[in-house]
Design an enzyme around this catalytic site. Structure first.
Site, PDB file in Angstrom:
ATOM      1  N   HIS A  11       0.864  -1.183   0.000  1.00 19.97           N
ATOM      2  CA  HIS A  11       0.000   0.000   0.000  1.00 19.97           C
ATOM      3  C   HIS A  11       0.899   1.232   0.000  1.00 19.97           C
ATOM      4  O   HIS A  11       1.273   1.750   1.045  1.00 19.97           O
ATOM      5  CB  HIS A  11      -0.922  -0.015   1.229  1.00 19.97           C
ATOM      6  CG  HIS A  11      -1.958   1.058   1.238  1.00 19.97           C
ATOM      7  ND1 HIS A  11      -3.189   0.893   1.847  1.00 19.97           N
ATOM      8  CD2 HIS A  11      -1.975   2.316   0.722  1.00 19.97           C
ATOM      9  CE1 HIS A  11      -3.900   2.006   1.710  1.00 19.97           C
ATOM     10  NE2 HIS A  11      -3.160   2.895   1.035  1.00 19.97           N
ATOM     11  N   HIS A  13       1.481   4.825  -2.400  1.00 27.17           N
ATOM     12  CA  HIS A  13       1.167   5.718  -3.523  1.00 27.17           C
ATOM     13  C   HIS A  13       2.468   6.391  -3.950  1.00 27.17           C
ATOM     14  O   HIS A  13       3.061   7.139  -3.161  1.00 27.17           O
ATOM     15  CB  HIS A  13       0.156   6.775  -3.089  1.00 27.17           C
ATOM     16  CG  HIS A  13      -1.143   6.199  -2.617  1.00 27.17           C
ATOM     17  ND1 HIS A  13      -2.207   5.978  -3.455  1.00 27.17           N
ATOM     18  CD2 HIS A  13      -1.543   5.766  -1.385  1.00 27.17           C
ATOM     19  CE1 HIS A  13      -3.208   5.445  -2.769  1.00 27.17           C
ATOM     20  NE2 HIS A  13      -2.822   5.302  -1.505  1.00 27.17           N
ATOM     21  N   HIS A 191      -9.410   1.002  -1.725  1.00 24.47           N
ATOM     22  CA  HIS A 191      -9.446   1.628  -0.415  1.00 24.47           C
ATOM     23  C   HIS A 191     -10.889   1.566   0.096  1.00 24.47           C
ATOM     24  O   HIS A 191     -11.825   1.955  -0.610  1.00 24.47           O
ATOM     25  CB  HIS A 191      -9.041   3.101  -0.516  1.00 24.47           C
ATOM     26  CG  HIS A 191      -7.582   3.329  -0.744  1.00 24.47           C
ATOM     27  ND1 HIS A 191      -6.870   2.677  -1.717  1.00 24.47           N
ATOM     28  CD2 HIS A 191      -6.706   4.164  -0.116  1.00 24.47           C
ATOM     29  CE1 HIS A 191      -5.616   3.097  -1.681  1.00 24.47           C
ATOM     30  NE2 HIS A 191      -5.484   3.994  -0.720  1.00 24.47           N
ATOM     31  N   GLU A 194     -11.641   3.242   5.683  1.00 25.18           N
ATOM     32  CA  GLU A 194     -10.655   4.119   6.337  1.00 25.18           C
ATOM     33  C   GLU A 194     -11.460   5.199   7.049  1.00 25.18           C
ATOM     34  O   GLU A 194     -11.688   5.136   8.251  1.00 25.18           O
ATOM     35  CB  GLU A 194      -9.698   4.729   5.314  1.00 25.18           C
ATOM     36  CG  GLU A 194      -8.677   5.681   5.915  1.00 25.18           C
ATOM     37  CD  GLU A 194      -7.882   6.445   4.854  1.00 25.18           C
ATOM     38  OE1 GLU A 194      -6.876   7.070   5.240  1.00 25.18           O
ATOM     39  OE2 GLU A 194      -8.260   6.439   3.671  1.00 25.18           O
ATOM     40  N   ASP A 272       1.756   3.991   2.912  1.00 28.46           N
ATOM     41  CA  ASP A 272       0.745   4.841   2.280  1.00 28.46           C
ATOM     42  C   ASP A 272       1.381   5.987   1.486  1.00 28.46           C
ATOM     43  O   ASP A 272       1.725   5.827   0.320  1.00 28.46           O
ATOM     44  CB  ASP A 272      -0.228   5.356   3.335  1.00 28.46           C
ATOM     45  CG  ASP A 272      -1.578   5.775   2.774  1.00 28.46           C
ATOM     46  OD1 ASP A 272      -1.768   5.676   1.546  1.00 28.46           O
ATOM     47  OD2 ASP A 272      -2.456   6.196   3.555  1.00 28.46           O
ATOM     48  N   ASP A 273       1.510   7.153   2.112  1.00 33.82           N
ATOM     49  CA  ASP A 273       2.131   8.338   1.498  1.00 33.82           C
ATOM     50  C   ASP A 273       3.230   8.825   2.439  1.00 33.82           C
ATOM     51  O   ASP A 273       3.055   9.817   3.162  1.00 33.82           O
ATOM     52  CB  ASP A 273       1.084   9.438   1.287  1.00 33.82           C
ATOM     53  CG  ASP A 273      -0.023   9.014   0.356  1.00 33.82           C
ATOM     54  OD1 ASP A 273       0.150   9.098  -0.867  1.00 33.82           O
ATOM     55  OD2 ASP A 273      -1.083   8.561   0.864  1.00 33.82           O
TER      56      ASP A 273
END
Length: 334
Positions: A11, A13, A191, A194, A272-273
């Site tokens: 996961h 990005h 996704h 969340e 994630d980011d």
């Protein structure tokens, strides 16, 4: 132990790995004016009250990505971090609409990312897959147009995903494009759960027929859903530091990852980011282990889950798991 053991990241990005230093470098290369005067000012702006407040700055930062070389440099910087964190396999998301909507061609984006990933395999020994995500705050028609645009590259992708603003954009909005993707031989992830409710996870499973749920932390609100996820071994790609940064949980000690693991869910840890959320994958592991009191056995299980949840071929998955098992046993014996 965390640093020493191999892992897969599922996961991530790629646009979310844009560090402020590279942002300024690319802005200068492409003669783009930024609304910030320094790296420190950019980092100071990374205080978010919600998913949307993060997305606003995320999309603004992506404007510096203009050329194939820019996307190569972005991806290569992430792969160097993978090598440092002992990530031996990664399955990255990219958001073509973020770029095509501002006039960058799909090929420019994909070829830059893919070239770096191919070099990462040859030079660093890191295997990878690419997952094309649709932006859920845009229309289903826009997603379908993007899917049509991407056809020449389908054989070089592993799957499609769904990201961006979850509230008010249920998975069922994209049922048709996900069906098209399946017909094209692409795997599906999304996704869900969340900021959105557990019902969105059900929709992702039933409507989009996903093989993996990204985030999914709201699953514990529905015991029947937990049972379904456990029985069908549907993996959840959890991102602890991201969840706290975006106020899904007040603090890391409040995170439900340990509860999910204890209930037999196939949970994985991811970043994630990471540029925006304050940590790459090992940072997430270390912080979560400390905050939740995870023992080494739990960390080892999370690492096994990362390979079992991947889209690696069976033989490759088995090879990585065997190496992980051996190294863990050696470290445990010391």
């Amino acid at each position: 132990m965390i640093d020493s053991l191999p892992k897969a990241e599922l996961h991530l990005h790629i646009e979310g790995t844009l560090e402020p230093e590279l942002m300024f470098s690319l802005a200068e290369r492409n003669a783009i004016s930024l609304p910030y005067q320094s790296v420190e000012e950019v980092r100071a702006a990374y205080q978010f009250s919600s998913l949307q407040s993060f997305l606003d700055i995320y999309y603004a930062g992506a404007k510096v990505l203009q050329t194939e070389q820019d996307f190569y440099d972005l991806t290569w910087a992430y792969l160097e971090r993978c090598q440092k964190d002992n990530v031996v396999h990664t399955e990255i998301f990219f958001d073509p609409q973020t770029h095509t909507d501002r006039g960058i061609s799909f090929g420019t984006v994909f070829e830059g990312i893919d070239a770096a990933l191919q070099d990462g395999k040859k030079q660093l020994g890191i295997s990878s897959h690419i997952i094309m995500c649709f932006l859920r705050h845009l229309s289903a028609e826009d997603a379908m147009n993007t899917f049509a645009m991407s056809k020449p590259w389908h054989h070089r992708m592993i799957g499609v995903g769904l990201d961006s603003s979850e509230q008010g954009n249920p998975p069922r909005k994209f049922t048709e494009v996900f069906e098209k993707a399946r017909q094209a031989g692409l795997k599906a992830v999304a996704h869900a759960g969340e900021e959105g409710p557990a019902e969105y996870i059900w929709e992702a499973l039933k409507e989009l027929k996903v093989l993996r749920v990204d985030h999914g932390v709201r699953c514990l609100d529905d015991d029947r859903l937990v049972q379904y996820l456990v029985e069908n071994r549907i993996p959840l790609t959890v991102c602890p530091l991201s969840n706290v940064k975006l106020c899904v949980f007040d603090s890391l000690s409040d995170h439900n990852l340990k509860q999910m693991l204890d209930r037999g869910l196939c949970v994985t840890v991811n970043s994630d980011d990471p540029s925006y959320f304050g940590g790459y994958i090992n940072d997430n592991f270390r912080a979560t282990q400390t905050a939740l009191g995870l023992d080494n056995q739990a960390v080892y299980q999370l690492l096994r889950n990362s390979f079992n949840a991947s889209f690696l071929e069976h033989s490759e998955r088995a090879r990585h798991l065997a190496r992980l098992d051996t190294l863990y046993q050696e470290l445990s014996d010391d």
